[in-house]
Design an enzyme around this catalytic site. Structure first.
Site, mmCIF file in Angstrom:
data_model
loop_
_atom_site.group_PDB
_atom_site.id
_atom_site.type_symbol
_atom_site.label_atom_id
_atom_site.label_comp_id
_atom_site.label_asym_id
_atom_site.label_seq_id
_atom_site.Cartn_x
_atom_site.Cartn_y
_atom_site.Cartn_z
ATOM 1 N N PRO A 183 -10.189 -5.499 -16.277
ATOM 2 C CA PRO A 183 -8.749 -5.820 -16.324
ATOM 3 C C PRO A 183 -8.100 -5.355 -17.625
ATOM 4 O O PRO A 183 -6.876 -5.394 -17.751
ATOM 5 C CB PRO A 183 -8.717 -7.353 -16.190
ATOM 6 C CG PRO A 183 -10.092 -7.823 -16.444
ATOM 7 C CD PRO A 183 -11.038 -6.690 -16.225
ATOM 8 N N GLU A 240 -18.718 -12.248 -18.637
ATOM 9 C CA GLU A 240 -17.493 -12.005 -19.424
ATOM 10 C C GLU A 240 -17.289 -10.527 -19.731
ATOM 11 O O GLU A 240 -16.310 -10.154 -20.376
ATOM 12 C CB GLU A 240 -17.543 -12.798 -20.743
ATOM 13 C CG GLU A 240 -17.597 -14.305 -20.567
ATOM 14 C CD GLU A 240 -16.404 -14.858 -19.800
ATOM 15 O OE1 GLU A 240 -15.263 -14.528 -20.168
ATOM 16 O OE2 GLU A 240 -16.619 -15.587 -18.818
ATOM 17 N N ARG A 262 -11.313 9.200 0.197
ATOM 18 C CA ARG A 262 -10.466 9.658 1.308
ATOM 19 C C ARG A 262 -9.701 10.923 0.953
ATOM 20 O O ARG A 262 -9.190 11.594 1.847
ATOM 21 C CB ARG A 262 -9.515 8.539 1.753
ATOM 22 C CG ARG A 262 -8.497 8.137 0.712
ATOM 23 C CD ARG A 262 -7.739 6.895 1.119
ATOM 24 N NE ARG A 262 -6.783 7.122 2.203
ATOM 25 C CZ ARG A 262 -5.613 7.745 2.059
ATOM 26 N NH1 ARG A 262 -5.258 8.203 0.862
ATOM 27 N NH2 ARG A 262 -4.800 7.906 3.079
ATOM 28 N N ASP A 297 1.316 9.722 2.597
ATOM 29 C CA ASP A 297 1.062 8.331 2.224
ATOM 30 C C ASP A 297 2.109 7.786 1.289
ATOM 31 O O ASP A 297 2.736 8.518 0.552
ATOM 32 C CB ASP A 297 -0.267 8.232 1.458
ATOM 33 C CG ASP A 297 -1.458 8.363 2.351
ATOM 34 O OD1 ASP A 297 -1.309 8.167 3.556
ATOM 35 O OD2 ASP A 297 -2.538 8.673 1.830
HETATM 36 N N1 ADE Z 1 -12.866 -6.616 -13.158
HETATM 37 C C1 ADE Z 1 -12.319 -7.840 -13.184
HETATM 38 N N2 ADE Z 1 -11.017 -7.802 -12.923
HETATM 39 C C2 ADE Z 1 -10.703 -6.501 -12.713
HETATM 40 C C3 ADE Z 1 -9.500 -5.813 -12.406
HETATM 41 N N3 ADE Z 1 -8.338 -6.454 -12.275
HETATM 42 N N4 ADE Z 1 -9.563 -4.484 -12.274
HETATM 43 C C4 ADE Z 1 -10.709 -3.824 -12.437
HETATM 44 N N5 ADE Z 1 -11.866 -4.421 -12.729
HETATM 45 C C5 ADE Z 1 -11.878 -5.750 -12.861
#
Ligand code: ADE
Length: 252
Positions: free
Chosen positions: A89, A116, A154, A169
């Site tokens: 994230p 974590e 794809r 798309d």
């Molecule tokens: N791992 C945990 N959350 C994630 C996310 N939002 N995007 C990519 N990998 C992740």
């Protein structure tokens, strides 16, 4: 294209890569997905893959050594240079434009974190790019890796049955897709916009473009602000907005 995925849940990666368009791309030899489990590279009797962080606190990190050994084995499995992506994230959000660039690379290695996350020094040393699939936190990178494998898979030449269906798309030109209506015995043509029944291909193309612009204006103004529109697009959108405003109920 070859994609190696490093994950504590290799079965999930294998099973998701075997489905639908991406599975077919695999069968056609357009995409090779291989899953690797860092646990297979753990050296202690318990096959440990997690470790407490320096500084204390709750949560564990992935143990760096099995991960490094697993990554080394994955890289060595093919001589093509690998672009190493850590799904996290903390990365920039994935876009269709980036998917296209990644799809043109010969080889990706995807790292899926659990717990974590990964040791920061390992990330600095081994990772070329961090990618997030959205502003929310998953309990691991596997779902994000499956998203990336699908989006990139794809786009491999020959993966889709209709050559032009990728270029139509949502997001390919920075806009959302127009609505589609299926032929149905039960529903007939009820509720289908008349232009789609007209046989007038130029009018249909114009209507689709206008719907695409209008939907993006209604639902994703952030995308519209970045899209490059020509004079014809701007006229179609202005017309869409006029029609839309004309059917809005008066405010109380
Ligand atoms: N791992 C945990 N959350 C994630 C996310 N939002 N995007 C990519 N990998 C992740």
């Amino acid at each position: 294209m070859r994609i190696d995925v490093i994950s504590l849940f290799p079965e999930f990666i294998r099973e998701s890569a075997a489905l639908g368009v991406v599975g077919r791309a695999g069968e056609r030899g357009l995409l090779q997905v291989q899953a690797w489990n860092p646990r297979d590279y753990a050296t202690d009797n318990y096959r440990r893959v997690d470790q407490r962080p320096f500084g204390g606190g709750p949560g564990m990190l992935m143990l760096a050594e099995p991960l490094a050994a697993c990554l080394g084995a994955a890289k060595a499995a093919d001589p093509a240079p690998a672009h190493v992506v850590y799904l996290s994230p903390q990365g920039p959000r994935l876009t269709q434009a980036r998917v296209r660039e990644l799809a043109a690379m010969p080889r990706l290695v995807l790292l899926c974190g659990r717990y974590e996350g990964l040791d920061e020094r390992f990330i600095e040393r081994e990772v070329d790019e961090e990618i997030s699939i959205g502003d929310y936190v998953l309990s691991g990178g596997e779902l994000a890796a499956a998203v990336l494998v699908d989006a990139v898979g794809r786009l491999q030449e020959g993966a889709l049955n209709h050559a032009d269906s990728a270029s139509q798309d949502s997001f390919e030109d920075g806009l959302l897709d127009c609505p589609h209506y299926t032929r149905s015995e039960a529903a007939g043509t009820e509720g289908v916009p008349a232009v789609l029944l007209s046989g007038d291909h130029a009018a249909i193309a114009r209507w689709r473009r206008q719907q695409s612009l209008g939907r993006t204006w209604l639902r994703r103004p952030d995308l519209l602000a970045r899209a490059r529109l020509d004079a014809a697009d701007r006229a179609l959108l202005a017309d869409f907005i006029r029609q839309w405003q004309a059917i809005q109920p008066p405010r109380a």
